[in-house]
Design a protein around this motif. Structure first.
Motif, short mmCIF file in Angstrom:
data_model
loop_
_atom_site.label_atom_id
_atom_site.label_comp_id
_atom_site.label_asym_id
_atom_site.label_seq_id
_atom_site.Cartn_x
_atom_site.Cartn_y
_atom_site.Cartn_z
N TYR A 402 0.83 -1.21 0.00
CA TYR A 402 0.00 0.00 0.00
C TYR A 402 0.87 1.26 0.00
O TYR A 402 0.64 2.19 -0.80
CB TYR A 402 -0.93 0.01 1.22
CG TYR A 402 -1.69 1.30 1.37
CD1 TYR A 402 -2.78 1.60 0.55
CD2 TYR A 402 -1.29 2.26 2.31
CE1 TYR A 402 -3.47 2.81 0.67
CE2 TYR A 402 -1.98 3.46 2.44
CZ TYR A 402 -3.06 3.73 1.62
OH TYR A 402 -3.74 4.93 1.73
N ALA A 405 2.44 1.90 -3.34
CA ALA A 405 1.50 2.36 -4.37
C ALA A 405 1.22 3.85 -4.25
O ALA A 405 1.12 4.56 -5.26
CB ALA A 405 0.19 1.57 -4.26
N VAL A 406 1.09 4.35 -3.02
CA VAL A 406 0.76 5.77 -2.83
C VAL A 406 1.99 6.66 -2.79
O VAL A 406 1.86 7.89 -2.78
CB VAL A 406 -0.07 5.97 -1.54
CG1 VAL A 406 -1.36 5.17 -1.62
CG2 VAL A 406 0.73 5.58 -0.30
N SER A 407 3.18 6.06 -2.78
CA SER A 407 4.41 6.85 -2.61
C SER A 407 5.28 6.94 -3.85
O SER A 407 6.27 7.68 -3.87
CB SER A 407 5.25 6.27 -1.47
OG SER A 407 4.53 6.20 -0.27
#
Length: 419
Positions: A402, A405-407
């Motif tokens: 997670y 994916a967001v970083s």
């Protein structure tokens, strides 16, 4: 006592000493790899921008470190196989995939490590960072070209690791950081950044670091389920050393930032951690930092090259040890040096980016290892496996997927690359 019995006793004693040396070397290889120049620069950079809130990222890195390292050490040493070979036994060709990503991530790490060596010698001796990088790489290569390189590596890592801890403790004590605020924000941060957590996790347990200590432990010969209690003690010791060092370094930088000092984070000559040490102790502090930083860099060059090269045995068995592994390691360092000398990105920016990049590839190997823990325990020589460790490892694997994916965008932005 018969001559044969005496000889057997002497051989057993020698084997025990060699095994103990390899175990200690494994602990310090993991510890010094996890607190290399990347982590030091990342700590200075993020503490400067986030203040005491960065303590939460350090706490997360330690928690993730525990779940990752205890699982990886346990599986690799219990099976007696390197990560690539063990993964291939569970899922065909998955070991090759892990090896490719570890080697790529290790190369990125080593470019940063050599850059860090250059910055360290620049602070210590005032020489050009590029020349410092060449000297750092040359010394690392020399270690691998001498006879009994493994023993030399163990001694070097232990001496440098202890030196790093002692010198940073001194600076942290003098800096007088706001410990109360740091402790509060360790649990309840004012701000939260997944890109920051991913980067610091990648810089302390991502890429080759995930497997460095466990691979070195295999050299002790103390593998198999019967040695698991000692393996867990060794892994826990390494984690505690790295956790202590991370927090102490953070407090040292925080003390400087909290006093009102502004650190240069973006220029070509930016060396935020060096500035922090200089602000505390003046020119002497800068020299002390140079010694610490170079120690971190040279030990990390050794760790990254050794572990990354060891993964090449996934493709060719002859690279599993001996001169073949040493030459592969030397080649790895040379390639890293050439790339460092040929790119124009500021060393500090490289050191921050490589942590984030290795944080992005961390969950790939973790996913395979969690599969082994849940479904292929037959490869580990025992059907028993701590349920809490599997649950912790699985939760961390999902978390790292997670966060990655967001970083990904912010991480590549460290190099000015839009994604």
């Amino acid at each position: 006592m018969s001559e044969q019995t005496e000889t057997e006793a002497q051989l057993a004693a020698v084997k025990k000493r060699v095994g103990r040396s390899a175990v200690i070397g494994a602990i310090f290889l993991m510890a010094t790899s996890a607190i290399g120049p990347g982590f030091i620069t990342q700590t200075a950079t993020f503490t400067s921008t986030m203040g005491a809130a960065f303590a939460f990222a350090i706490l997360m890195s330690v928690i993730i470190d525990i779940a990752v390292q205890l699982n990886v050490w346990r599986m690799i040493t219990s099976s007696g196989k390197r990560a690539g070979e063990l993964a291939n036994s569970a899922i065909p060709f998955s070991g090759h995939v892990i090896a490719v990503f570890v080697v790529i991530g290790g190369l990125a790490f080593n470019i940063g490590n050599i850059a860090g060596g250059g910055l360290g010698l620049n602070a210590l001796l005032g020489i050009d960072p590029k020349l410092g990088g060449i000297i750092t790489a040359a010394i690392a290569i020399a270690i691998f070209l001498v006879k009994k390189a493994g023993k030399v590596m163990d001694i070097v890592l232990i001496v440098l690791g202890v030196g790093m801890i002692v010198m940073t403790l001194i600076v942290s004590f003098i800096a007088q950081p706001p410990v109360g605020d740091a402790l509060r924000q360790t649990v309840f941060p004012d701000t939260l950044s997944f890109a920051t957590i991913t980067t610091i996790v990648g810089g302390t347990v991502g890429g080759y670091i995930t497997y460095s200590g466990a691979h070195r432990y295999l050299d002790s010969g103390q593998t198999g389920p019967k040695h698991l209690p000692r393996v867990m003690r060794a892994a826990t010791s390494g984690i505690l050393i790295t956790g202590l060092m991370r927090y102490v370094l953070f407090l040292a930088i925080l003390g400087v930032v909290a006093s009102g000092v502004t650190l240069d984070l973006s220029s070509q000559a930016a060396n935020p951690a060096g500035q922090a040490f200089g602000a505390v102790l003046g020119d002497a502090g800068l020299r002390i930092f140079g010694a610490i930083f170079w120690a971190a860099a040279i030990s990390s060059v050794i760790g990254a090259a050794y572990t990354s090269a060891s993964f090449l045995s996934t493709f060719a068995k002859r690279l599993a040890g001996g001169w073949a592994l040493q030459l592969a390691t030397v080649g790895f360092i040379v390639v890293s040096l050439i790339v460092y000398l040929s790119i124009g990105t500021a060393p500090a920016a490289i050191l921050v980016f490589v942590g984030g990049f290795n944080g992005l590839i961390l969950p790939i190997g973790l996913t395979v290892f969690m599969y082994i823990g849940w479904f292929r325990r037959d490869l580990l020589g025992t059907k028993k496996y701590p349920l809490w460790l599997l649950i912790a490892g699985t939760l961390v694997t999902l978390l790292t997927w997670y966060m990655g994916a967001v970083s990904i965008g912010p991480i590549f932005a460290f190099l000015g690359i839009g994604v």
